[in-house]
Scaffold this active site. Structure first.
Site, PDB file in Angstrom:
ATOM      1  N   HIS A 176       0.735  -1.361   0.038  1.00 23.99           N
ATOM      2  CA  HIS A 176      -0.293  -0.169   0.298  1.00 23.99           C
ATOM      3  C   HIS A 176       0.880   1.334   0.117  1.00 23.99           C
ATOM      4  O   HIS A 176       0.609   2.135   0.557  1.00 23.99           O
ATOM      5  CB  HIS A 176      -1.316   0.024   0.822  1.00 23.99           C
ATOM      6  CG  HIS A 176      -2.100   0.662   0.951  1.00 23.99           C
ATOM      7  ND1 HIS A 176      -3.313  -0.741   0.526  1.00 23.99           N
ATOM      8  CD2 HIS A 176      -2.318   1.795   1.088  1.00 23.99           C
ATOM      9  CE1 HIS A 176      -4.566   0.376   0.352  1.00 23.99           C
ATOM     10  NE2 HIS A 176      -4.378   2.007   0.857  1.00 23.99           N
ATOM     11  N   ASP A 180      -3.359   7.517  -2.402  1.00 27.79           N
ATOM     12  CA  ASP A 180      -4.503   7.070  -2.917  1.00 27.79           C
ATOM     13  C   ASP A 180      -4.178   6.420  -3.987  1.00 27.79           C
ATOM     14  O   ASP A 180      -2.970   6.148  -4.493  1.00 27.79           O
ATOM     15  CB  ASP A 180      -5.082   8.292  -3.558  1.00 27.79           C
ATOM     16  CG  ASP A 180      -6.910   8.199  -3.309  1.00 27.79           C
ATOM     17  OD1 ASP A 180      -7.053   6.739  -2.998  1.00 27.79           O
ATOM     18  OD2 ASP A 180      -7.696   8.520  -4.426  1.00 27.79           O
ATOM     19  N   ARG A 184      -6.363   0.582  -8.094  1.00 27.02           N
ATOM     20  CA  ARG A 184      -6.143   1.191  -9.425  1.00 27.02           C
ATOM     21  C   ARG A 184      -4.759   0.595  -9.981  1.00 27.02           C
ATOM     22  O   ARG A 184      -4.772  -0.258 -11.060  1.00 27.02           O
ATOM     23  CB  ARG A 184      -7.020   2.357  -9.623  1.00 27.02           C
ATOM     24  CG  ARG A 184      -8.382   2.561  -9.569  1.00 27.02           C
ATOM     25  CD  ARG A 184      -8.415   3.481  -9.520  1.00 27.02           C
ATOM     26  NE  ARG A 184      -7.904   4.456  -8.111  1.00 27.02           N
ATOM     27  CZ  ARG A 184      -8.289   6.037  -8.015  1.00 27.02           C
ATOM     28  NH1 ARG A 184      -8.758   6.532  -9.220  1.00 27.02           N
ATOM     29  NH2 ARG A 184      -8.082   6.745  -7.004  1.00 27.02           N
TER      30      ARG A 184
END
Length: 331
Positions: A176, A180, A184
């Site tokens: 991660h 953001d 995707r």
């Protein structure tokens, strides 16, 4: 890893597809256009974008503005389509040549005009997944983890293509690395690997959102990856079927998410009570495709066939627990 789970069916379907290559240029163009819209629509929908499939096509293909939709939702559509275009330009390369720069470039395109200060840059602040118990890595460790991830990719020659694509996606979303756009970017990376190895892109459908997120979280919390791998395998299998049917001159109908059924509609179609549907759902025999903002559980049309299958198994005197094990074994 999970190589043992990669079904020979996928390898055999890929060989069958290869026997039709090269596909006619007009057919390839049609498939590319459909996948471009579908991948953009589904990947953004998984993250909460409210553009429908049809409206996504208008934004991506026609450059139109949709009334009532935000600028960000429009940019998410055009950015994803542009990122996918870049991904397709790399498919003559090998997955082992992928590096951090490639992942950062995908992310930069994804967030261009949406969050320019973070586009193409690793997060330097703590990030949490809303509603999840998963603890993400300390942001200070992200550069080191991504360096290790890139090294892993370089040494991944022995993986089955689907295994490699699924594991790369899993590892990236687990690190991660971004504020953001992690999902995707990870799905685009997964599909770049599949395309590089001659497989069609895998589409994680909007209706599979809950199962997809739950399967990822289960693995990230130390559980089995099996559910996650099955979702990716089924996505690849569906895409292979689309290409094979097209190559064989067959037409394929694509179900719209608007056909999801409320519990009452599902119960009516199969002649059952709502309470039984709820019970079987709670027992894990039926899967909820989506939950609306008002709390309604929605089911995919294939749950009609699932219920018919359950009735057949019950007639064979299997318990609900045995039926659940049987169903999970063939999914």
């Amino acid at each position: 890893m999970f190589l043992y789970m990669i079904d020979d069916k996928l390898t055999n379907k890929k060989k069958q597809l290869d026997s039709y290559r090269p596909l006619p240029e007009a057919l390839l163009r049609n498939l590319d256009e459909w996948f471009r819209v579908e991948l953009t629509y589904t990947s953004n929908a998984l993250e909460g974008n409210t553009l429908t499939r049809r409206k996504t096509a208008l934004v991506v293909e026609k450059g139109l503005t949709i009334g009532g939709k935000t600028l960000i939702e429009h940019l998410e559509a055009t950015n994803h389509a542009h990122a996918l275009d870049w991904v397709k330009e790399q498919i003559k390369c090998k997955p082992q040549t992928l590096c951090e720069k490639d992942i950062l470039l995908i992310h930069d395109i994804i967030l261009k005009g949406i969050d320019d200060s973070n586009a193409g840059h690793y997060s330097n602040v703590p990030v949490r997944i809303s509603g999840s118990a998963v603890v993400l890595p300390n942001p200070h460790k992200v550069p080191e983890l991504m360096e290790g991830f890139a090294e892993w990719l370089k040494d991944s020659q022995d993986f089955h293509p689907v295994e490699l694509a699924a594991e790369a996606h899993y590892r990236l979303v687990t690190i991660h690395p971004f504020v953001d756009g992690n999902g995707r970017t990870a799905r685009l990376l997964m599909n770049m690997i599949l395309l590089m190895r001659g497989y069609p892109a895998a589409i994680i459908r909007k209706r599979d959102r809950l199962a997809y997120i739950s399967a990822l979280e289960k693995a990230q919390l130390g559980g089995s990856k099996d559910d996650y791998v099955k979702i990716i395998m089924k996505a690849v299998d569906r895409s292979l079927d689309i290409y094979l049917k097209a190559a064989q001159g067959e037409t394929t109908s694509y179900e719209d998410d608007s056909k999801l059924l409320k519990i009452g509609d599902l119960a009516q179609q199969v002649g059952m009570r709502n309470s039984t549907i709820r019970h079987w759902t709670k027992q894990g025999l039926l899967e909820v495709a989506e939950i609306t903002d008002t709390g309604y559980q929605l089911y995919a049309p294939e749950m009609i066939d699932r219920i018919k299958q359950i009735h057949i198994l019950k007639e064979q005197r299997l318990t609900l627990h045995e039926i659940k094990d049987y169903i999970q074994g063939i999914r």
